[in-house]
Design a protein around this motif. Structure first.
Motif, PDB file in Angstrom:
ATOM      1  N   ARG A 135       0.849  -1.195   0.000  1.00 54.01           N
ATOM      2  CA  ARG A 135       0.000   0.000   0.000  1.00 54.01           C
ATOM      3  C   ARG A 135       0.887   1.248   0.000  1.00 54.01           C
ATOM      4  NH1 ARG A 135      -3.020  -2.421   5.138  1.00 54.01           N
ATOM      5  NH2 ARG A 135      -0.784  -2.693   5.552  1.00 54.01           N
ATOM      6  N   LEU A 136       0.742   2.063  -1.036  1.00 54.64           N
ATOM      7  CA  LEU A 136       1.618   3.209  -1.237  1.00 54.64           C
ATOM      8  C   LEU A 136       0.882   4.531  -1.071  1.00 54.64           C
ATOM      9  CD1 LEU A 136       3.491   2.091  -4.494  1.00 54.64           C
ATOM     10  CD2 LEU A 136       4.196   1.718  -2.115  1.00 54.64           C
ATOM     11  N   MET A 137       1.609   5.521  -0.576  1.00 54.38           N
ATOM     12  CA  MET A 137       1.156   6.905  -0.625  1.00 54.38           C
ATOM     13  C   MET A 137       2.093   7.663  -1.557  1.00 54.38           C
ATOM     14  SD  MET A 137       1.071   9.899   2.322  1.00 54.38           S
ATOM     15  CE  MET A 137      -0.559   9.601   2.983  1.00 54.38           C
ATOM     16  N   LEU A 138       1.523   8.470  -2.445  1.00 53.45           N
ATOM     17  CA  LEU A 138       2.305   9.297  -3.359  1.00 53.45           C
ATOM     18  C   LEU A 138       2.282  10.733  -2.855  1.00 53.45           C
ATOM     19  CD1 LEU A 138       0.856   7.985  -6.766  1.00 53.45           C
ATOM     20  CD2 LEU A 138       2.761   7.050  -5.417  1.00 53.45           C
ATOM     21  N   VAL A 139       3.459  11.292  -2.597  1.00 49.72           N
ATOM     22  CA  VAL A 139       3.552  12.674  -2.134  1.00 49.72           C
ATOM     23  C   VAL A 139       4.379  13.458  -3.141  1.00 49.72           C
ATOM     24  CG1 VAL A 139       4.194  14.203  -0.242  1.00 49.72           C
ATOM     25  CG2 VAL A 139       3.477  11.856   0.253  1.00 49.72           C
ATOM     26  N   ASP A 140       3.689  14.288  -3.919  1.00 47.41           N
ATOM     27  CA  ASP A 140       4.340  15.061  -4.978  1.00 47.41           C
ATOM     28  C   ASP A 140       3.434  16.246  -5.296  1.00 47.41           C
ATOM     29  OD1 ASP A 140       5.213  15.894  -7.744  1.00 47.41           O
ATOM     30  OD2 ASP A 140       6.564  14.184  -7.475  1.00 47.41           O
ATOM     31  N   ASP A 141       4.043  17.423  -5.489  1.00 45.93           N
ATOM     32  CA  ASP A 141       3.208  18.601  -5.733  1.00 45.93           C
ATOM     33  C   ASP A 141       2.787  18.756  -7.182  1.00 45.93           C
ATOM     34  OD1 ASP A 141       5.705  19.249  -6.651  1.00 45.93           O
ATOM     35  OD2 ASP A 141       5.785  21.243  -5.751  1.00 45.93           O
ATOM     36  N   HIS A 142       3.145  17.801  -8.031  1.00 46.58           N
ATOM     37  CA  HIS A 142       2.711  17.838  -9.431  1.00 46.58           C
ATOM     38  C   HIS A 142       1.649  16.758  -9.672  1.00 46.58           C
ATOM     39  CE1 HIS A 142       6.712  19.817  -9.738  1.00 46.58           C
ATOM     40  NE2 HIS A 142       6.038  20.600 -10.559  1.00 46.58           N
ATOM     41  N   PRO A 143       0.400  17.146  -9.889  1.00 46.36           N
ATOM     42  CA  PRO A 143      -0.656  16.158 -10.114  1.00 46.36           C
ATOM     43  C   PRO A 143      -0.372  15.230 -11.289  1.00 46.36           C
ATOM     44  CG  PRO A 143      -1.593  18.342  -9.728  1.00 46.36           C
ATOM     45  CD  PRO A 143      -0.115  18.532  -9.866  1.00 46.36           C
ATOM     46  N   ASP A 183       1.891  17.890  -0.606  1.00 41.13           N
ATOM     47  CA  ASP A 183       3.080  18.306   0.139  1.00 41.13           C
ATOM     48  C   ASP A 183       3.120  17.558   1.468  1.00 41.13           C
ATOM     49  OD1 ASP A 183       1.397  19.590   1.986  1.00 41.13           O
ATOM     50  OD2 ASP A 183       1.674  21.550   1.075  1.00 41.13           O
ATOM     51  N   GLY A 184       4.161  17.830   2.242  1.00 41.76           N
ATOM     52  CA  GLY A 184       4.352  17.090   3.476  1.00 41.76           C
ATOM     53  C   GLY A 184       3.272  17.305   4.505  1.00 41.76           C
ATOM     54  N   MET A 231       5.606  21.980   2.228  1.00 43.33           N
ATOM     55  CA  MET A 231       6.588  21.323   3.090  1.00 43.33           C
ATOM     56  C   MET A 231       7.348  20.286   2.267  1.00 43.33           C
ATOM     57  SD  MET A 231       5.706  19.463   6.702  1.00 43.33           S
ATOM     58  CE  MET A 231       6.972  18.858   7.823  1.00 43.33           C
ATOM     59  N   ASP A 232       8.676  20.439   2.156  1.00 41.27           N
ATOM     60  CA  ASP A 232       9.426  19.591   1.233  1.00 41.27           C
ATOM     61  C   ASP A 232       9.688  18.197   1.791  1.00 41.27           C
ATOM     62  OD1 ASP A 232      11.649  19.626   2.916  1.00 41.27           O
ATOM     63  OD2 ASP A 232      12.692  21.175   1.776  1.00 41.27           O
ATOM     64  N   ARG A 258      11.800  14.102   8.084  1.00 43.34           N
ATOM     65  CA  ARG A 258      12.295  14.346   9.438  1.00 43.34           C
ATOM     66  C   ARG A 258      11.132  14.409  10.432  1.00 43.34           C
ATOM     67  NH1 ARG A 258      14.835  18.635   8.349  1.00 43.34           N
ATOM     68  NH2 ARG A 258      16.804  17.634   7.816  1.00 43.34           N
ATOM     69  N   ALA A 259      10.057  15.077  10.031  1.00 40.07           N
ATOM     70  CA  ALA A 259       8.896  15.211  10.920  1.00 40.07           C
ATOM     71  C   ALA A 259       8.249  13.850  11.196  1.00 40.07           C
ATOM     72  CB  ALA A 259       7.873  16.164  10.312  1.00 40.07           C
TER      73      ALA A 259
END
Length: 216
Positions: free
Chosen positions: A13-21, A45-46, A70-71, A77-78
Motif C-alpha cells: 500500500r503506497l502513498m504518493l507525495v508530490d506537488d505535481h498532479p 506536500d508534506g 513542506m518539502d 524528518r517530521a
C-alpha cells in the motif's frame, strides 16, 4: 521511524507525495497495472501527507524531494516523531550527493530517480517496507565516498548555504528549517570554518565555487 516487525505485505500500500498532479497520475497509472501494489493515498506536500496518514494505512511513502509546500526532507524528518509512521522512499529528479545525504539523514529508507523503471521502484518500496535500505550500488558508493570526506559540509550546512545565497536572514533560515536562530548561528560558525571564510558573502562565493548551491 519505527521499522516493521515482519516482511513487506503481499499487497503493498503506497502513498504518493508530490506537488505535481501529473506526476502522481503517471505513477498511479503505472502501479494500477500491478496486482500486488495499491496506491491508497496521495498528497501535494508534506503537511497534507501527515494529515492524510491519520486516515489511511500505508506501507511505504513515495516522497518527492522538492515541493512547493513542506518539502520531502522536512516531511521525512517530521515523520520520525510520529509513532508507527511508514518508511519513506524518496522519488525525485535530483541526484546530487548532498540531496541524497539530506534525505537519508532525515530518515529516508531509500532514494530513487523518477526515471527508474517501475519494477525497480516496486522492488525498492518492498525493501523499504522490510526496513531495509533501498539504494542502488552506485548511489550507495557515492554516499560512502561523500561521508568519508570529513571536511565536507553536512547536508544541513549546505541547506543553510543555499538559504544564504537566496538572501535569507538567520531568522528566516531558522523558520524554513524548523530550527532556532542560535542553531543557525552555530552552523554558520562551522560553515565558515570548513569553507575557510569569515563572512556570509565569502561563504556564498566559496560554496558556489564548490558547486554546492546548485541542485542540478
Amino acid at each position: 521511524m519505527n521499522e516493521p516487525d515482519g516482511p513487506a505485505p503481499a499487497v503493498l500500500r503506497l502513498m504518493l507525495v508530490d506537488d505535481h498532479p501529473v506526476v502522481r497520475r503517471g505513477l498511479r497509472a503505472v502501479f494500477d497495472d500491478q496486482p500486488d501494489v495499491r496506491v491508497v493515498a496521495e498528497a501535494a506536500d508534506g503537511a497534507e501527507a501527515i494529515t492524510v496518514l491519520n486516515t489511511v494505512t500505508v506501507d511505504v511513502i513515495l516522497m518527492d524531494l522538492q515541493m512547493s509546500g513542506m518539502d520531502g526532507v522536512a516531511t521525512t524528518r517530521a515523520l520520525q516523531d510520529l509513532p508507527g509512521s511508514p518508511p519513506v522512499l524518496v522519488l525525485t529528479t535530483y541526484d546530487a550527493d548532498v540531496d541524497i545525504l539530506a534525505a537519508l539523514d532525515a530518515g529516508a529508507k531509500g532514494y530513487l530517480l523518477k526515471d527508474a523503471r517501475s519494477e525497480v521502484i516496486i522492488a525498492a518500496a518492498r525493501r523499504a517496507a522490510d526496513g531495509k535500505l533501498a539504494l542502488s550500488p552506485d548511489l550507495a558508493a557515492r554516499v560512502q565516498r561523500h561521508r568519508e570526506n570529513t571536511t565536507a559540509l553536512s547536508p544541513r550546512q549546505i541547506e543553510i548555504c543555499r538559504a544564504l545565497a537566496e538572501g535569507l536572514t538567520n531568522k528566516q533560515i531558522a523558520q524554513r528549517l524548523f530550527i532556532s536562530e542560535a542553531t543557525v548561528k552555530t552552523h554558520l560558525v562551522h560553515i565558515f570554518d570548513k569553507l575557510g571564510v569569515d563572512n556570509r558573502t565569502s561563504a556564498i562565493a566559496e560554496a558556489d565555487r564548490r558547486r554546492l548551491l546548485s541542485r542540478r
